[in-house]
Design a protein around this motif. Sequence first.
Motif, PDB file in Angstrom:
ATOM      1  N   ASP A  56       0.851  -1.192   0.000  1.00 36.21           N
ATOM      2  CA  ASP A  56       0.000   0.000   0.000  1.00 36.21           C
ATOM      3  C   ASP A  56       0.883   1.237   0.000  1.00 36.21           C
ATOM      4  O   ASP A  56       1.572   1.528   0.971  1.00 36.21           O
ATOM      5  CB  ASP A  56      -0.902  -0.005   1.235  1.00 36.21           C
ATOM      6  N   THR A  57       0.871   1.992  -1.095  1.00 31.83           N
ATOM      7  CA  THR A  57       1.729   3.164  -1.194  1.00 31.83           C
ATOM      8  C   THR A  57       1.113   4.387  -0.535  1.00 31.83           C
ATOM      9  O   THR A  57       1.675   5.470  -0.591  1.00 31.83           O
ATOM     10  CB  THR A  57       2.044   3.494  -2.664  1.00 31.83           C
ATOM     11  N   GLY A  58      -0.031   4.252   0.103  1.00 33.73           N
ATOM     12  CA  GLY A  58      -0.654   5.376   0.785  1.00 33.73           C
ATOM     13  C   GLY A  58      -0.310   5.455   2.256  1.00 33.73           C
ATOM     14  O   GLY A  58      -0.772   6.347   2.953  1.00 33.73           O
ATOM     15  N   LEU A  59       0.501   4.539   2.751  1.00 33.78           N
ATOM     16  CA  LEU A  59       0.836   4.515   4.170  1.00 33.78           C
ATOM     17  C   LEU A  59       2.018   5.426   4.464  1.00 33.78           C
ATOM     18  O   LEU A  59       2.951   5.525   3.681  1.00 33.78           O
ATOM     19  CB  LEU A  59       1.174   3.093   4.619  1.00 33.78           C
ATOM     20  N   GLU A  60       1.971   6.079   5.619  1.00 38.05           N
ATOM     21  CA  GLU A  60       3.061   6.959   6.036  1.00 38.05           C
ATOM     22  C   GLU A  60       3.526   6.591   7.437  1.00 38.05           C
ATOM     23  O   GLU A  60       2.723   6.233   8.295  1.00 38.05           O
ATOM     24  CB  GLU A  60       2.607   8.410   6.033  1.00 38.05           C
ATOM     25  N   LEU A  61       4.828   6.731   7.656  1.00 37.52           N
ATOM     26  CA  LEU A  61       5.396   6.523   8.980  1.00 37.52           C
ATOM     27  C   LEU A  61       5.033   7.726   9.847  1.00 37.52           C
ATOM     28  O   LEU A  61       5.180   8.867   9.426  1.00 37.52           O
ATOM     29  CB  LEU A  61       6.913   6.377   8.886  1.00 37.52           C
ATOM     30  N   ILE A  62       4.534   7.455  11.043  1.00 31.15           N
ATOM     31  CA  ILE A  62       4.153   8.522  11.962  1.00 31.15           C
ATOM     32  C   ILE A  62       4.871   8.368  13.292  1.00 31.15           C
ATOM     33  O   ILE A  62       5.397   7.306  13.614  1.00 31.15           O
ATOM     34  CB  ILE A  62       2.618   8.583  12.181  1.00 31.15           C
ATOM     35  N   LEU A  63       4.875   9.456  14.055  1.00 33.91           N
ATOM     36  CA  LEU A  63       5.531   9.526  15.364  1.00 33.91           C
ATOM     37  C   LEU A  63       4.496   9.902  16.409  1.00 33.91           C
ATOM     38  O   LEU A  63       3.629  10.760  16.177  1.00 33.91           O
ATOM     39  CB  LEU A  63       6.620  10.596  15.330  1.00 33.91           C
ATOM     40  N   ARG A  64       4.595   9.288  17.572  1.00 29.25           N
ATOM     41  CA  ARG A  64       3.856   9.700  18.761  1.00 29.25           C
ATOM     42  C   ARG A  64       4.839   9.733  19.929  1.00 29.25           C
ATOM     43  O   ARG A  64       5.722   8.890  20.034  1.00 29.25           O
ATOM     44  CB  ARG A  64       2.711   8.740  19.081  1.00 29.25           C
ATOM     45  N   GLY A  65       4.667  10.724  20.795  1.00 27.47           N
ATOM     46  CA  GLY A  65       5.477  10.803  21.996  1.00 27.47           C
ATOM     47  C   GLY A  65       4.893   9.922  23.086  1.00 27.47           C
ATOM     48  O   GLY A  65       3.673   9.759  23.178  1.00 27.47           O
ATOM     49  N   ASN A  66       5.769   9.339  23.891  1.00 30.48           N
ATOM     50  CA  ASN A  66       5.320   8.492  24.994  1.00 30.48           C
ATOM     51  C   ASN A  66       5.232   9.301  26.282  1.00 30.48           C
ATOM     52  O   ASN A  66       6.179  10.000  26.651  1.00 30.48           O
ATOM     53  CB  ASN A  66       6.287   7.324  25.209  1.00 30.48           C
ATOM     54  N   LEU A  67       4.098   9.185  26.952  1.00 34.19           N
ATOM     55  CA  LEU A  67       3.891   9.755  28.279  1.00 34.19           C
ATOM     56  C   LEU A  67       3.727   8.589  29.237  1.00 34.19           C
ATOM     57  O   LEU A  67       2.845   7.748  29.044  1.00 34.19           O
ATOM     58  CB  LEU A  67       2.641  10.650  28.318  1.00 34.19           C
ATOM     59  N   SER A  68       4.602   8.494  30.227  1.00 26.97           N
ATOM     60  CA  SER A  68       4.588   7.375  31.188  1.00 26.97           C
ATOM     61  C   SER A  68       4.600   6.026  30.477  1.00 26.97           C
ATOM     62  O   SER A  68       3.901   5.100  30.873  1.00 26.97           O
ATOM     63  CB  SER A  68       3.379   7.476  32.115  1.00 26.97           C
ATOM     64  N   GLY A  69       5.385   5.922  29.394  1.00 26.25           N
ATOM     65  CA  GLY A  69       5.564   4.654  28.715  1.00 26.25           C
ATOM     66  C   GLY A  69       4.540   4.316  27.652  1.00 26.25           C
ATOM     67  O   GLY A  69       4.660   3.292  26.987  1.00 26.25           O
ATOM     68  N   THR A  70       3.525   5.156  27.457  1.00 29.66           N
ATOM     69  CA  THR A  70       2.467   4.879  26.492  1.00 29.66           C
ATOM     70  C   THR A  70       2.398   5.985  25.443  1.00 29.66           C
ATOM     71  O   THR A  70       2.408   7.172  25.782  1.00 29.66           O
ATOM     72  CB  THR A  70       1.102   4.770  27.210  1.00 29.66           C
ATOM     73  N   ALA A  71       2.295   5.599  24.179  1.00 30.46           N
ATOM     74  CA  ALA A  71       2.203   6.569  23.088  1.00 30.46           C
ATOM     75  C   ALA A  71       0.898   7.357  23.219  1.00 30.46           C
ATOM     76  O   ALA A  71      -0.170   6.769  23.327  1.00 30.46           O
ATOM     77  CB  ALA A  71       2.259   5.860  21.747  1.00 30.46           C
ATOM     78  N   THR A  72       1.010   8.689  23.231  1.00 31.17           N
ATOM     79  CA  THR A  72      -0.188   9.512  23.378  1.00 31.17           C
ATOM     80  C   THR A  72      -0.809   9.828  22.020  1.00 31.17           C
ATOM     81  O   THR A  72      -0.106  10.167  21.071  1.00 31.17           O
ATOM     82  CB  THR A  72       0.084  10.819  24.139  1.00 31.17           C
ATOM     83  N   ASP A  73      -2.126   9.682  21.947  1.00 31.99           N
ATOM     84  CA  ASP A  73      -2.849  10.067  20.739  1.00 31.99           C
ATOM     85  C   ASP A  73      -3.658  11.332  20.986  1.00 31.99           C
ATOM     86  O   ASP A  73      -4.632  11.611  20.303  1.00 31.99           O
ATOM     87  CB  ASP A  73      -3.737   8.934  20.227  1.00 31.99           C
ATOM     88  N   GLY A  74      -3.199  12.134  21.956  1.00 31.28           N
ATOM     89  CA  GLY A  74      -3.820  13.425  22.215  1.00 31.28           C
ATOM     90  C   GLY A  74      -3.571  14.390  21.063  1.00 31.28           C
ATOM     91  O   GLY A  74      -2.675  14.186  20.245  1.00 31.28           O
ATOM     92  N   SER A  75      -4.346  15.430  20.985  1.00 26.52           N
ATOM     93  CA  SER A  75      -4.230  16.416  19.898  1.00 26.52           C
ATOM     94  C   SER A  75      -3.113  17.407  20.193  1.00 26.52           C
ATOM     95  O   SER A  75      -3.350  18.584  20.455  1.00 26.52           O
ATOM     96  CB  SER A  75      -5.566  17.134  19.724  1.00 26.52           C
ATOM     97  N   VAL A  76      -1.864  16.923  20.143  1.00 21.10           N
ATOM     98  CA  VAL A  76      -0.713  17.720  20.583  1.00 21.10           C
ATOM     99  C   VAL A  76       0.402  17.839  19.537  1.00 21.10           C
ATOM    100  O   VAL A  76       1.473  18.356  19.836  1.00 21.10           O
ATOM    101  CB  VAL A  76      -0.116  17.138  21.890  1.00 21.10           C
ATOM    102  N   TYR A  77       0.154  17.400  18.298  1.00 20.53           N
ATOM    103  CA  TYR A  77       1.219  17.328  17.295  1.00 20.53           C
ATOM    104  C   TYR A  77       1.051  18.417  16.239  1.00 20.53           C
ATOM    105  O   TYR A  77      -0.033  18.629  15.703  1.00 20.53           O
ATOM    106  CB  TYR A  77       1.231  15.951  16.627  1.00 20.53           C
ATOM    107  N   TRP A  78       2.165  19.101  15.920  1.00 23.22           N
ATOM    108  CA  TRP A  78       2.214  20.152  14.910  1.00 23.22           C
ATOM    109  C   TRP A  78       3.456  19.912  14.059  1.00 23.22           C
ATOM    110  O   TRP A  78       4.521  19.572  14.597  1.00 23.22           O
ATOM    111  CB  TRP A  78       2.310  21.524  15.572  1.00 23.22           C
ATOM    112  N   THR A  79       3.353  20.095  12.745  1.00 25.45           N
ATOM    113  CA  THR A  79       4.504  19.860  11.879  1.00 25.45           C
ATOM    114  C   THR A  79       4.571  20.881  10.741  1.00 25.45           C
ATOM    115  O   THR A  79       3.561  21.428  10.313  1.00 25.45           O
ATOM    116  CB  THR A  79       4.456  18.457  11.238  1.00 25.45           C
ATOM    117  N   ALA A  80       5.780  21.094  10.266  1.00 26.11           N
ATOM    118  CA  ALA A  80       6.030  21.891   9.068  1.00 26.11           C
ATOM    119  C   ALA A  80       7.263  21.306   8.395  1.00 26.11           C
ATOM    120  O   ALA A  80       8.247  20.987   9.071  1.00 26.11           O
ATOM    121  CB  ALA A  80       6.263  23.359   9.414  1.00 26.11           C
ATOM    122  N   ALA A  81       7.200  21.152   7.067  1.00 23.08           N
ATOM    123  CA  ALA A  81       8.296  20.512   6.363  1.00 23.08           C
ATOM    124  C   ALA A  81       8.430  21.054   4.953  1.00 23.08           C
ATOM    125  O   ALA A  81       7.502  21.628   4.395  1.00 23.08           O
ATOM    126  CB  ALA A  81       8.079  18.997   6.312  1.00 23.08           C
TER     127      ALA A  81
END
Length: 187
Positions: A49-74
């Motif tokens: 599947d060429t539509g997949l992208e690698l993503i990053l999440r930060g870990n809080l207390s050992g667990t990846a957070t899916d909170g609305s806290v990510y901002w990017t520019a590239a």
Amino acid sequence: VPATTSACVKLYANDASGVASISVDGLFDDTKYGHYEMHLNNVRISSADTGLELILRGNLSGTATDGSVYWTAAGGNYNNDGTAGAFDRADNDGGTYAYMDNTWALANSGQTSRHANYILKFANPQSVNKYKLFYVVSYGDGHENSTSYDKVISIDTNTALTGLTFLMNGSTSAILHAEILLVGFRK
């Protein structure tokens, strides 16, 4: 940059294969290290599947957070059938993850000679009074083109990060292979 190589400490090294996500956790120590560098090399996925992208999440207390806290520019460049192109991307405004690069075409198991590489540079992941900033360089030869991108990722939390988790967006496809290295630079 440290004056001696002894100021650079290998904190983690691993070759991951056939896993749904990669988490590097519990290794940050801002009392010892002024900044960190993480390398993800030879990253490929098991899906075509060429539509997949690698993503990053930060870990809080050992667990990846899916909170609305990510901002990017590239921004960056790519080669598409011998034609140079430029691509800018600013997204994840308060998103639940951060894209690792600008492309939608991470190399897959059907393209065994292709791969992507990422270098993340960051400081103070354990800070409780500032957001976390990551400078990311990505380069690869994914789906029919070669790419080179620079990116800034902000994880807008005043909670200390314990680690980072990498996975594919929109799929449970396993990451076929990734070589991971985390180093800390002594203060």
